[in-house]
Design an enzyme around this catalytic site. Structure first.
Site, PDB file in Angstrom:
ATOM      1  N   THR A  22      -5.145 -20.867   7.236  1.00  0.00           N
ATOM      2  CA  THR A  22      -5.972 -19.915   7.928  1.00  0.00           C
ATOM      3  C   THR A  22      -6.208 -20.054   9.366  1.00  0.00           C
ATOM      4  O   THR A  22      -6.766 -21.420   9.721  1.00  0.00           O
ATOM      5  CB  THR A  22      -6.958 -19.094   7.414  1.00  0.00           C
ATOM      6  N   GLN A  46       2.655 -14.656  -3.194  1.00  0.00           N
ATOM      7  CA  GLN A  46       1.402 -13.890  -3.353  1.00  0.00           C
ATOM      8  C   GLN A  46       1.542 -12.604  -4.634  1.00  0.00           C
ATOM      9  O   GLN A  46       0.984 -12.515  -5.641  1.00  0.00           O
ATOM     10  CB  GLN A  46       0.681 -13.094  -2.036  1.00  0.00           C
ATOM     11  N   ASP A  49     -12.690 -14.188   2.539  1.00  0.00           N
ATOM     12  CA  ASP A  49     -11.805 -13.438   2.927  1.00  0.00           C
ATOM     13  C   ASP A  49     -11.918 -11.952   2.357  1.00  0.00           C
ATOM     14  O   ASP A  49     -11.687 -11.746   1.329  1.00  0.00           O
ATOM     15  CB  ASP A  49     -10.352 -13.756   2.947  1.00  0.00           C
ATOM     16  N   GLU A  53      -7.164 -10.406  11.694  1.00  0.00           N
ATOM     17  CA  GLU A  53      -8.160 -10.334  11.188  1.00  0.00           C
ATOM     18  C   GLU A  53      -9.570 -10.612  12.075  1.00  0.00           C
ATOM     19  O   GLU A  53      -9.046 -11.221  13.247  1.00  0.00           O
ATOM     20  CB  GLU A  53      -8.725 -11.086  10.051  1.00  0.00           C
ATOM     21  N   ASP A  98      -5.094 -14.596   8.730  1.00  0.00           N
ATOM     22  CA  ASP A  98      -5.221 -15.188   7.151  1.00  0.00           C
ATOM     23  C   ASP A  98      -3.587 -15.083   7.101  1.00  0.00           C
ATOM     24  O   ASP A  98      -3.226 -14.167   6.453  1.00  0.00           O
ATOM     25  CB  ASP A  98      -6.021 -14.601   6.386  1.00  0.00           C
ATOM     26  N   ARG A 146       3.844 -13.875   0.964  1.00  0.00           N
ATOM     27  CA  ARG A 146       3.890 -12.515   0.332  1.00  0.00           C
ATOM     28  C   ARG A 146       4.704 -12.628  -1.017  1.00  0.00           C
ATOM     29  O   ARG A 146       4.019 -12.309  -2.018  1.00  0.00           O
ATOM     30  CB  ARG A 146       4.702 -11.314   0.993  1.00  0.00           C
ATOM     31  N   LYS A 191      -2.174 -17.729  -0.121  1.00  0.00           N
ATOM     32  CA  LYS A 191      -3.098 -17.504   1.177  1.00  0.00           C
ATOM     33  C   LYS A 191      -3.734 -18.757   1.429  1.00  0.00           C
ATOM     34  O   LYS A 191      -4.467 -19.102   2.355  1.00  0.00           O
ATOM     35  CB  LYS A 191      -4.255 -16.558   0.506  1.00  0.00           C
ATOM     36  N   GLU A 214      -1.757 -11.497   9.230  1.00  0.00           N
ATOM     37  CA  GLU A 214      -2.864 -10.513   9.299  1.00  0.00           C
ATOM     38  C   GLU A 214      -3.846 -10.893  10.292  1.00  0.00           C
ATOM     39  O   GLU A 214      -4.326 -11.757  10.693  1.00  0.00           O
ATOM     40  CB  GLU A 214      -3.512 -10.689   7.884  1.00  0.00           C
ATOM     41  N   HIS A 220      -5.594  -0.297   5.482  1.00  0.00           N
ATOM     42  CA  HIS A 220      -4.499  -1.243   4.990  1.00  0.00           C
ATOM     43  C   HIS A 220      -4.499  -1.075   3.374  1.00  0.00           C
ATOM     44  O   HIS A 220      -3.478  -1.133   2.836  1.00  0.00           O
ATOM     45  CB  HIS A 220      -5.150  -2.372   5.107  1.00  0.00           C
ATOM     46  N   GLU A 272       2.876  -3.781   6.523  1.00  0.00           N
ATOM     47  CA  GLU A 272       2.420  -2.380   6.940  1.00  0.00           C
ATOM     48  C   GLU A 272       3.585  -1.782   7.927  1.00  0.00           C
ATOM     49  O   GLU A 272       4.034  -0.618   7.814  1.00  0.00           O
ATOM     50  CB  GLU A 272       1.208  -2.363   7.367  1.00  0.00           C
TER      51      GLU A 272
END
Length: 431
Positions: free
Chosen positions: A264, A248, A136, A208, A241, A245, A260, A206, A143, A375
């Site tokens: 996914t 993480q 990834d 992606e 993914d 948080r 993570k 996310e 970002h 974000e």
């Protein structure tokens, strides 16, 4: 080298299947993506067309294809597409051309073609192949810079000189529709100072974009040139993914791990690079204030056509129906897919058949292009307000998050990828 456009890209071509001619479909006859499905008779490979799935095994059995196309169809009809990733590009193109002719208006074999159609609503989609490995990347400048700003720090300078990445967990790649079980882990709850082992309180998504790699790759200790990298791209899919948080943020000393690795999600259909040829655009240039692209990642073709014009969106459904909360584009990325491939192998790590790479969060400059909740909410400072009056800082149990993609170019029929979605389920405390 560029993929030459052919009859399969013809915007005037129509299928005898009405749903394949619907302007809203992801799967017009110009797409013909590969996937693995199960209709209760076992898993096998097929191709999406409108609201139907072409059963490749049925076509082979009916002798509706011949020569190279029939041989490749037999390979593509297996319960995994891994062997298809070894097929030469020209042979794969021969199968797509044959299918395009077979399902076009005026097909001379319409009866045989129709017998191989199965309603997509009646099948269960499976993982196209077990990824050999998963990497990834983090290739959106917007970002990276926003996340650094929210954290009150300057970003590490490496983001501007190389496509940053981490080696993910291939065993937790799952197909769209797989439940998202909230992970357990070590976290420091907001406003507290002590670690606790508890359900993840800050579950995020996310938006992606991903690419499956064909083989053979490179041997241990060898690298891959930009000239060859594009040839290793088999096709693309959508990726979410999911991010725990709090786990993480607490564990980030060496890099992402359990924050993570729990899941996914990918879309089940693989859109080939041939189908995406009309949607190639120039790779992102560099401003005078940004570092030049390193020589090993710099290539004339990549500068001219390394990017992709693919609009990505995300919808959240908290129980009152889906609402779009993200609209971004793969064209926003700071690095191209080919550059990711080359950098992955630049230290001598072998790339293998059925490797899966992802771009990282595809955020753009606009507010609507913020492609994750961290974000969107500015790390929880500005909760997301939804049309039904509810708010979200992070995902809650019962929420469904769906990602969609649409490749577009003037003069060509848009194509899509199908849905990449998951519904959040309550944590399962460890026993």
């Amino acid at each position: 080298m560029p993929i030459e456009l052919n009859a399969t890209h013809d915007p005037q071509r129509r299928s005898f299947l009405p749903s394949a001619n619907d302007e809203a479909t992801d799967f017009p006859i110009q797409n013909l993506p590969f996937g693995v499905f199960d209709d209760g008779k076992g898993s096998r490979g097929g191709v999406a067309l409108g609201d139907q799935v072409i059963d490749l095994a049925a076509l082979v059995e009916a002798n509706a294809l011949s020569g190279t196309a029939a041989q490749v169809a037999a390979i593509a009809s297996r319960p995994s597409l891994a062997d298809l990733f070894e097929v030469p590009t020209a042979d794969l193109s021969a199968l797509r051309a044959a299918l395009s002719d077979l399902y076009a208006e005026g097909s001379s074999q319409r009866d045989a073609a129709q017998t191989a159609l199965i309603p997509a609503a009646s099948v269960t989609m499976k993982l196209p192949a077990k990824p050999a490995a998963f990497t990834d990347f983090c290739t959106s400048a917007d970002h990276i810079l926003r996340m650094a700003q929210f954290g009150g720090r300057a970003p590490q300078p490496a983001w501007a000189t190389l496509p940053v990445a981490y080696n993910g967990r291939a065993s937790s790649i799952a197909v769209s529709g797989t439940p998202v079980i909230r992970p357990m882990g070590q976290v420091v709850p907001f406003g507290e100072s002590q670690m606790t082992f508890s359900p993840e309180p800050m579950l995020d998504f996310e938006v992606e974009f991903g690419a499956w790699l064909r083989g053979p790759g490179n041997a241990l200790g060898e690298s891959i040139s930009m000239a060859r990298a594009d040839e290793l791209l088999f096709g693309c899919c959508l990726v979410n993914d999911w991010s725990a948080r709090a786990i993480q943020f607490y564990e980030m000393i060496l890099g992402p791990h359990l924050g993570k690795s729990f899941l996914t999600t990918i879309s089940p259909w693989i859109v080939t690079m041939e189908a995406l040829a009309p949607f190639r655009i120039a790779g992102r240039g560099r401003s005078d204030e940004e570092p030049e692209v390193p020589a090993y990642l710099n290539d004339p073709f990549d500068r001219e056509a390394g990017g992709l014009n693919i609009e990505l969106s995300a919808e959240i459904d908290t129980g009152s129906g889906p609402q779009r909360i993200v609209r971004t584009n793969v064209a926003e990325l700071f690095w191209t897919l080919a550059q990711m491939v080359v950098h992955q192998a630049s230290g001598g790590a072998p790339l293998e058949t059925a490797d899966l790479i992802a771009t990282g969060t595809v955020s753009g400059a606009a507010d609507e292009a913020r492609a994750c909740l961290v974000e969107i909410t500015e790390l929880g400072k500005k909760p997301l307000e939804l049309a039904d009056g509810t708010t979200r800082v992070m995902l809650e149990d019962g929420d469904t998050l769906a990602i969609r993609g649409r490749a577009m170019a003037e003069g060509y029929v848009p194509i899509g990828f199908g849905e990449c979605s998951g519904t959040i389920m309550a944590a399962r405390p460890n026993t």
